[in-house]
Design an enzyme around this catalytic site. Structure first.
Site, PDB file in Angstrom:
ATOM      1  N   GLY A   1       9.725   2.793  12.789  1.00 62.38           N
ATOM      2  CA  GLY A   1       9.895   1.449  12.240  1.00 62.38           C
ATOM      3  C   GLY A   1       9.246   1.360  10.861  1.00 62.38           C
ATOM      4  CB  SER A   2       7.931  -1.534   9.037  1.00 59.67           C
ATOM      5  OG  SER A   2       9.125  -2.250   9.280  1.00 59.67           O
ATOM      6  CB  THR A   3       4.432   2.686  10.886  1.00 56.47           C
ATOM      7  OG1 THR A   3       5.384   3.476  11.592  1.00 56.47           O
ATOM      8  CG2 THR A   3       3.929   1.566  11.785  1.00 56.47           C
ATOM      9  CB  VAL A   4       8.481   5.250   8.136  1.00 58.35           C
ATOM     10  CG1 VAL A   4       9.627   4.443   7.524  1.00 58.35           C
ATOM     11  CG2 VAL A   4       8.621   6.725   7.768  1.00 58.35           C
ATOM     12  CE  LYS A   5      10.073  -1.462   5.928  1.00 59.67           C
ATOM     13  NZ  LYS A   5      10.062  -2.851   6.397  1.00 59.67           N
TER      14      LYS A   5
END
Lengths: 616, 374
Positions: free
Chosen positions: A325-329
């Site tokens: 999810g957005s933790t990859v951003k």
């Protein structure tokens, strides 16, 4: 013959009987000579042979199983120990009426059906003079009750041994694992000479991975025994060497806080020291108590664990693969900066959706109204999807893959517990070789926000976060801090291992991303600002929400209307304190909903526990 | 009368206290020697249990008393009592088969409220006495009709005892009767005929044997086939005896015996303890005593003055011989395990009383002889 008078001829009869008596004597003498020949054969001709057999009978080589090494946490709190354990044994030869004996025993000691059936199976297999175990793990009261009644039970005995015990129960069970009885499968793999006399072997977790160290070396003694196996005296003895003690990197206090913070949620959390790769907490929820497994969990209890929807036996930390999810951003942002695709000041307009040129499909932002014009900082802080759709589109999947793989995505992090899964970092090449399909542009877009094929394990996420914290060092996560040989005071530390040092193009790029992550927690519009408000130390973090199933373009996500199993996973990665990072955390809460509201507070609790603030 | 042929003549001046007390000194000395050796071995076989030895001493005391009492009965009286003894024995056996007490899978005991009593023990003496009684009044050698009658006298109690089932005792009783018939001059060709008959009947006997009895025969043929089950006894006793060697491991030092590898070591397998701890020479000593007893019995038979006592004494002596040969043969693995104790040595059993009563008969026969004119 009637009427005829037989005159007895006494002289003749006397002679007859005398002759016959002498004949019988001679015959008896012949038989006796046969016996004597037989005895000479046994006692003179075969004397050596029988002497050997008699020695073999008398002297037995008895293995002395070593004591299994103990397991402590990093502060010396005992996690796995060996407890004296009493078992009830019956020597069938010495029991007249087995049924009556079992019946009478049942009155003073609990004998379950499983005990009985196992006993009967062993009874049929073993020689009658060998003791057969009926019950394991008698408690003190049962031992006392039996001892008082012992005279009533000839052939029944209590023997003492050591059994593995996990004093903390379910705490860190997925890291520790447990031992179980050696089964036929394990027998094939084990060194049978070293395991003579050993009944248990590590089945999973550290107990399995470090089996060789924990087990120790078997000893031997030559003993003189009775036919019943009772030892009369020891003739010769080579003592066993106990297994090494292990000191884990885990901090029980942090571990406990983390497990409690999950409450009833399923999921996983890994806390790691970014300076050396020490795993401080290794959480997979729900947990279970390993103690019943040691002597064979009974069928119903095992079925209950197996059939539990929440899968407590599943090691999520090691084998759970989730979309990041957005933790990859932050990693995507760094990739964009370092590859020159984007810069500090380049801006993107977010109308609430993104469309590929010439295509109709709308890729929606989590915020339907859009974030307006965003730069990298606000895109990370507010977790704007459109910015990263655009960035991913500009980078292309292969450049994303090439950069992110340096952070360890797509391959096992290498923790010293067996069974880790590698996650999945997609690429065109991967899709062609594994799926035999071409790569579609839309798949690049959603990779940008950690969806699609992209899968990570909690450990990978923690290691990558630690690398952000320590300036690009990919550390090998390690769960054993030090080992200690038997009867030695010295601890032999396991040294940290750097697997890869990331090349930093410009330090400023890293600073920017970390600054944005700080704003996630401490900024006015940060998605995790709820945990930043009262924090005594500065935290850099990133929330994430991973879709469990895809929403159609125009559908609206409504948590309440969706079955819990299909609700989004909540994620959060963080490290703290900002200026001297001591802990990096990755938290995944299955079906938890929002990363900021559910996962971030768990991460905060873990960091508080480690950094010294007592948990409320 | 036909004075002449007793091997040596007695003289009034030679008669001393032993005649008044009706004791045969050579026999008594040898019996005491065997008993003493037996107690020594038993003490070791019991693992140094003095109480076991004391209980055996009490039993021996009863047995010796019984022997001396029987020795006081003149043979004439014994002869007159014989048919009554035999009939009573048969009735007791019937009672056992109908309502006896079972012990260890076999129905051998009769509870007379005062004592528990094994009628088969009584028959060990009653059968040879009866056959001798019957043949003593006929002209020897017996003709076919007499042989048939003798055969019935032997077969009836034997079959009744075999049914209990107590094969060892049944065989012992049969042989004691057969010895009488043989001494009475059973023709050689008839003997040969009966031997062939028995050999031919072997499959039939096999058919009537119980499972455990068949198992014992199979075990004898190949003890290693079931080393922890039925072959265990034989294997362990062979190891005990074989490892004893010529001189033995020493008293109380037999590892097979002291460490419980040897089963039934104070009862049926006590011979293996002797073999292990005292070796071949220890066994030779015991065999020497036994041989003296048998020879003395045969001498008494030869010196006896009438047919009844000759036949009876010869049978008692030879039955004792069979007794110890069967036990030692079984312990050394040349005969199947039939469950007979080693006479005078094995612990327990009422058999020792019967055995000593038999020796009492021998003493009676020897010491009640009439003085013959020189």
């Amino acid at each position: 013959m009637l009427g005829r008078v037989h005159l007895k001829d006494h002289l003749f009869e006397t002679r007859l009987i005398t002759n016959r008596a002498i004949l019988l004597l001679v015959a008896g003498g012949l038989l006796l000579s046969i016996l004597l020949v037989r005895l000479l054969y046994l006692q003179v001709v075969s004397h050596e042979h029988y002497t050997t057999l008699s020695e073999d009978n008398r002297v037995k080589l008895q293995p002395l199983p070593p004591n299994r090494g103990l397991i402590f946490d990093r502060n010396g709190i005992l996690l796995a120990e060996n407890m004296p354990s009493y078992r009830l044994e019956i020597t069938p030869e010495q029991v007249d009426d087995m049924g009556a004996t079992l019946g009478a025993l049942e009155d003073i000691i609990e004998i379950r059906n499983t005990d009985r059936s196992r006993f009967e199976k062993l009874l049929a297999r073993k020689p009658r003079f060998e003791a057969v175990p009926l019950r394991f793990h008698l408690n003190d009261e049962e031992v006392a009750r039996f001892s008082v009644n012992r005279h009533r039970f000839p052939g029944v005995d209590i023997t003492a041994g050591l059994a593995r015990h996990y004093p903390q129960g379910p705490l860190a069970v997925h890291a520790l694992g447990y031992v179980g009885r050696i089964d036929e499968k394990a027998l094939k793999v084990l060194d049978s000479s070293n395991y003579r006399g050993t009944s248990h072997v590590g089945k999973n977790g550290i107990e399995k991975t470090y089996e060789d160290l924990l087990h120790g070396k078997v000893g031997l003694q030559q003993v003189e025994t009775t036919a019943q196996g009772r030892i009369i005296r020891v003739l010769k003895r080579t003592p066993p060497v106990s297994g090494s003690n292990l000191y884990l990197t885990i901090d029980s206090h942090v571990q406990k806080a983390a497990e409690q913070a999950f409450a009833d949620f399923s999921g996983s959390a890994i806390a790691m020291d970014p300076n050396n790769g020490d795993i401080l907490a290794f959480v997979s929820k729900p947990t279970y108590d390993p103690n019943p497994f040691v002597n064979g969990i009974d069928y119903d209890a095992y079925a209950a664990l197996r059939n539990n929807d929440k899968e407590p036996l599943f090691n999520r930390a090691l084998r759970g693969q989730y979309p990041p999810g957005s933790t990859v951003k932050p990693f995507m942002g760094l990739a964009g900066l370092e590859t020159g695709i984007t810069s500090e000041h380049s801006k993107t307009y977010c109308p609430g959706f993104y469309m590929l040129p010439g295509k109709d499909r709308k890729y929606r932002d989590w915020k339907r109204t859009g974030h307006g014009t965003v730069d990298l900082n606000s895109a990370i802080t507010q977790s704007c999807d459109v910015y990263f759709y655009d960035l991913a589109q500009s980078m292309g999947i292969d450049r994303i893959h090439d950069y992110l793989q340096h952070f360890g995505f797509g391959k096992a992090a290498g923790i010293d517990i067996q069974g880790e899964l590698p996650g999945l970092l997609p690429s065109k090449e991967w899709k062609r070789s594994r799926r035999d399909q071409p790569w579609f542009p839309g798949e690049t877009i959603i990779t940008g926000i950690g969806q699609g094929f992209f899968l990570v394990t909690p450990i990978q996420l923690a290691v990558a976060t630690a690398a952000l914290a320590n300036g690009g060092q990919m550390l090998k996560p390690q769960i054993v801090h030090a080992e200690q040989e038997a009867e030695s005071d010295e601890l032999q530390p396991h040294h940290p291992q750097v697997l890869e040092t990331l090349t930093i193009g410009e330090q400023q790029h890293w600073d920017m991303v970390i600054h944005a992550m700080t704003d996630v927690v401490h900024g006015a519009r940060g998605t995790a600002r709820s945990i930043g408000k009262d924090s005594p130390y500065m935290i850099a973090g990133k929330t994430g929400t991973a879709q469990v199933f895809g929403l159609k373009e125009e559908e609206k996500y409504d948590a309440d209307a969706i079955a819990e199993k299909l609700r989004d996973h909540a994620l959060f990665i963080a490290f703290a304190p900002l200026d001297d990072p001591k802990i990096a955390v990755a938290v995944i809460v299955e079906n938890g909903g929002g990363g900021g509201s559910v996962a971030a507070p768990i991460a905060r609790t873990i960091m508080d526990a480690y950094l010294g603030k007592p948990t409320p | 009368m036909s004075m002449i042929l007793s091997p040596h003549r007695e003289d009034a001046s030679q008669r001393g206290w032993q005649y008044r007390l009706h004791i045969d000194v050579p026999l008594l000395i040898t019996l005491v020697a065997v008993s003493a050796l037996g107690l020594i071995v038993l003490y070791s076989a019991g693992g140094g249990d003095i109480e076991l030895v004391e209980r055996q001493l009490v039993r021996l005391g009863i047995a010796y008393t019984c022997m001396l009492v029987v020795a006081q009965f003149p043979p004439r009286l014994l002869q007159r009592l014989t048919p009554w003894l035999f009939v009573t024995g048969i009735l007791f056996l019937l009672a056992v088969l109908v309502g006896g007490e079972a012990s260890g899978g076999a129905q051998r005991w009769l509870n007379l409220y005062v004592v528990r009593f094994q009628p088969s023990e009584m028959m060990k003496l009653a059968v040879p006495m009866m056959v001798a009684w019957y043949l003593a009044d006929t002209r020897l050698p017996p003709n076919r009709r007499q042989l048939l009658a003798a055969a019935i006298l032997i077969a009836v109690p034997m079959l009744m005892i075999a049914r209990q089932p107590d094969l060892g005792t049944a065989l012992l009783i049969a042989s004691s009767g057969i010895f009488v018939v043989f001494l009475a001059g059973l023709q050689w060709r008839l003997l040969a005929f009966f031997s062939v008959l028995v050999a031919a009947a072997a499959p039939l006997i096999w058919h009537f044997m119980r499972d455990y009895q068949r198992q014992r025969v199979m075990t004898l043929l190949n003890p290693e086939s079931d080393p922890l089950g039925s072959g265990y006894h034989i294997i362990q006793s062979k190891i005990a005896i074989g490892s004893g060697g010529l001189f033995g491991k020493g008293w109380m030092n037999g590892t097979q015996s002291q460490l419980n590898f040897l089963p039934e070591r104070s009862t049926d397998f006590i011979f293996a303890v002797l073999g292990e701890e005292f070796g071949f020479f220890g066994i030779l000593l015991l065999f020497a005593f036994y041989t003296i007893i048998v020879i003395r019995g045969i001498m008494i038979s030869i010196q006896a003055q009438d047919t009844y006592t000759r036949l009876l004494a010869g049978s008692v002596a030879m039955t004792f011989c069979v007794y110890f040969i069967v036990n030692t043969g079984m312990v050394t693995g040349v005969l199947p395990v039939v469950g007979l104790p080693l006479p005078m040595i094995s612990y327990g059993g009422t058999s020792i009383v019967t055995l000593m009563a038999g020796f009492g008969i021998l003493m009676s026969i020897q010491t009640h002889r009439k003085l013959l004119p020189t």
